[in-house]
Design a protein around this motif. Structure first.
Motif, PDB file in Angstrom:
ATOM      1  N   GLU A   1      11.380   7.142   0.351  1.00 18.88           N
ATOM      2  CA  GLU A   1      10.885   6.171  -0.916  1.00 18.88           C
ATOM      3  C   GLU A   1      11.605   5.068  -1.057  1.00 18.88           C
ATOM      4  O   GLU A   1      11.230   3.925  -1.230  1.00 18.88           O
ATOM      5  CB  GLU A   1      10.716   7.097  -2.041  1.00 18.88           C
ATOM      6  CG  GLU A   1       9.588   8.179  -2.000  1.00 18.88           C
ATOM      7  CD  GLU A   1       9.369   9.086  -3.241  1.00 18.88           C
ATOM      8  OE1 GLU A   1       8.468   9.513  -3.543  1.00 18.88           O
ATOM      9  OE2 GLU A   1      10.623   9.141  -3.785  1.00 18.88           O
ATOM     10  N   SER A   2      12.958   5.392  -0.860  1.00 19.93           N
ATOM     11  CA  SER A   2      13.946   4.203  -0.801  1.00 19.93           C
ATOM     12  C   SER A   2      13.779   3.253   0.306  1.00 19.93           C
ATOM     13  O   SER A   2      13.609   1.972  -0.034  1.00 19.93           O
ATOM     14  CB  SER A   2      15.409   4.562  -0.912  1.00 19.93           C
ATOM     15  OG  SER A   2      15.708   5.456  -1.884  1.00 19.93           O
TER      16      SER A   2
ATOM     17  N   ASN B   1       0.834  -1.317   0.037  1.00 20.91           N
ATOM     18  CA  ASN B   1       0.006  -0.103  -0.008  1.00 20.91           C
ATOM     19  C   ASN B   1       0.875   1.186  -0.036  1.00 20.91           C
ATOM     20  O   ASN B   1       0.736   2.244  -0.857  1.00 20.91           O
ATOM     21  CB  ASN B   1      -0.996  -0.170   1.320  1.00 20.91           C
ATOM     22  CG  ASN B   1      -1.730   1.285   1.299  1.00 20.91           C
ATOM     23  OD1 ASN B   1      -2.403   1.287   0.354  1.00 20.91           O
ATOM     24  ND2 ASN B   1      -1.768   1.972   2.166  1.00 20.91           N
ATOM     25  N   ASN B   2       1.897   1.299   0.780  1.00 25.42           N
ATOM     26  CA  ASN B   2       2.837   2.632   0.960  1.00 25.42           C
ATOM     27  C   ASN B   2       3.552   2.684  -0.452  1.00 25.42           C
ATOM     28  O   ASN B   2       3.603   3.921  -0.953  1.00 25.42           O
ATOM     29  CB  ASN B   2       3.820   2.060   1.896  1.00 25.42           C
ATOM     30  CG  ASN B   2       3.635   2.627   3.282  1.00 25.42           C
ATOM     31  OD1 ASN B   2       2.307   3.257   3.491  1.00 25.42           O
ATOM     32  ND2 ASN B   2       4.216   2.119   4.242  1.00 25.42           N
ATOM     33  N   LEU B   3       4.028   1.424  -1.241  1.00 28.12           N
ATOM     34  CA  LEU B   3       4.545   1.540  -2.587  1.00 28.12           C
ATOM     35  C   LEU B   3       3.687   2.169  -3.392  1.00 28.12           C
ATOM     36  O   LEU B   3       4.228   3.102  -4.173  1.00 28.12           O
ATOM     37  CB  LEU B   3       5.143   0.040  -2.978  1.00 28.12           C
ATOM     38  CG  LEU B   3       5.813   0.032  -4.174  1.00 28.12           C
ATOM     39  CD1 LEU B   3       7.109   0.399  -3.930  1.00 28.12           C
ATOM     40  CD2 LEU B   3       5.447  -1.179  -4.788  1.00 28.12           C
ATOM     41  N   ILE B   4       2.439   2.015  -3.338  1.00 25.37           N
ATOM     42  CA  ILE B   4       1.424   2.304  -4.337  1.00 25.37           C
ATOM     43  C   ILE B   4       1.085   3.788  -4.227  1.00 25.37           C
ATOM     44  O   ILE B   4       1.050   4.567  -4.938  1.00 25.37           O
ATOM     45  CB  ILE B   4       0.229   1.363  -4.339  1.00 25.37           C
ATOM     46  CG1 ILE B   4       0.776  -0.060  -5.047  1.00 25.37           C
ATOM     47  CG2 ILE B   4      -0.810   2.137  -5.558  1.00 25.37           C
ATOM     48  CD1 ILE B   4       1.211  -0.308  -6.232  1.00 25.37           C
TER      49      ILE B   4
ATOM     50  N   LEU C   1      10.551   1.197  -0.567  1.00 26.15           N
ATOM     51  CA  LEU C   1      10.868   0.177  -1.574  1.00 26.15           C
ATOM     52  C   LEU C   1      11.727  -0.894  -1.086  1.00 26.15           C
ATOM     53  O   LEU C   1      11.533  -2.138  -1.223  1.00 26.15           O
ATOM     54  CB  LEU C   1      11.609   0.640  -2.688  1.00 26.15           C
ATOM     55  CG  LEU C   1      12.248  -0.231  -3.724  1.00 26.15           C
ATOM     56  CD1 LEU C   1      10.882  -0.945  -4.660  1.00 26.15           C
ATOM     57  CD2 LEU C   1      12.988   0.460  -4.936  1.00 26.15           C
ATOM     58  N   ALA C   2      12.671  -0.565  -0.115  1.00 23.23           N
ATOM     59  CA  ALA C   2      13.461  -1.832   0.296  1.00 23.23           C
ATOM     60  C   ALA C   2      12.505  -2.684   1.287  1.00 23.23           C
ATOM     61  O   ALA C   2      12.656  -3.794   1.549  1.00 23.23           O
ATOM     62  CB  ALA C   2      14.571  -1.132   1.006  1.00 23.23           C
ATOM     63  N   ALA C   3      11.719  -1.832   2.173  1.00 26.07           N
ATOM     64  CA  ALA C   3      10.623  -2.683   2.964  1.00 26.07           C
ATOM     65  C   ALA C   3       9.792  -3.659   2.059  1.00 26.07           C
ATOM     66  O   ALA C   3       9.449  -4.702   2.334  1.00 26.07           O
ATOM     67  CB  ALA C   3       9.830  -1.596   3.726  1.00 26.07           C
ATOM     68  N   PHE C   4       9.275  -3.062   1.100  1.00 26.49           N
ATOM     69  CA  PHE C   4       8.322  -3.967   0.494  1.00 26.49           C
ATOM     70  C   PHE C   4       9.042  -4.957  -0.238  1.00 26.49           C
ATOM     71  O   PHE C   4       8.924  -6.046  -0.321  1.00 26.49           O
ATOM     72  CB  PHE C   4       7.767  -2.900  -0.951  1.00 26.49           C
ATOM     73  CG  PHE C   4       7.235  -3.691  -2.086  1.00 26.49           C
ATOM     74  CD1 PHE C   4       5.983  -4.473  -1.365  1.00 26.49           C
ATOM     75  CD2 PHE C   4       7.487  -3.919  -3.224  1.00 26.49           C
ATOM     76  CE1 PHE C   4       5.426  -5.080  -2.677  1.00 26.49           C
ATOM     77  CE2 PHE C   4       7.243  -4.846  -3.979  1.00 26.49           C
ATOM     78  CZ  PHE C   4       5.863  -5.309  -3.874  1.00 26.49           C
TER      79      PHE C   4
END
Length: 156
Positions: free
Chosen positions: A46-47, A27-30, A50-53
């Protein structure tokens, strides 16, 4: 066999929590518009998103694979390689197609090898990884239903 069923129930409980983490990261990524954005243009926040995703996707997919193997073992499937697990999961209607699993695995492997090296390769891989989340959740739902209906596994 009862001990093995308890291990499967434990895997299901663990995956349920991991799914919450992955859903949150997805959800955060989107919502932050990271999909399709050049890696070099990402902020530090944002990095991190992305890393968490990426990490949560990889962990969820790996643990889901362990669950599929455990189910196949419980069903006394002869396993010489993971393709035997996938064939069983497809026959058991846990997977719609083994290709769905392979696609998620392949994109995970590719993104982990390309991370921060080739920006033009990464953008479509990140988008593909984001698209695979729904498929992984569907596999998880089907595996949970299989365990409940066929193995009578209780996870609560």
């Amino acid at each position: 066999m009862i001990l093995h069923l308890e291990l499967i129930a434990g895997k299901l409980r663990h995956l349920r929590r991991m799914r919450q983490y992955l859903a949150h990261s997805h959800n955060n990524l989107i919502s932050r518009g990271i999909v399709g954005k050049p890696i070099s243009a990402l902020t530090l926040t944002e990095s991190e998103v992305l890393a968490a995703f990426r990490m949560r996707f990889s962990e969820f997919q790996a643990h889901l694979g362990k669950l599929l193997r455990a189910i196949a073992q419980e069903e006394e499937v002869e396993i010489t390689g993971f393709s035997d697990v996938l064939a069983f999961a497809e026959k058991a209607d846990i997977l719609v197609s083994a290709d769905d699993w392979k696609k998620a695995r392949d994109v995970r492997n590719q993104i982990n090898h390309e991370y921060e090296e080739n920006e033009q390769v990464l953008a479509p891989l990140i988008a593909e990884m984001a698209n695979c989340v729904t498929t992984l959740f569907s596999i998880h739902d089907r595996a949970t239903a299989y365990c409940s209906n066929k193995l009578k596994t209780v996870t609560d």
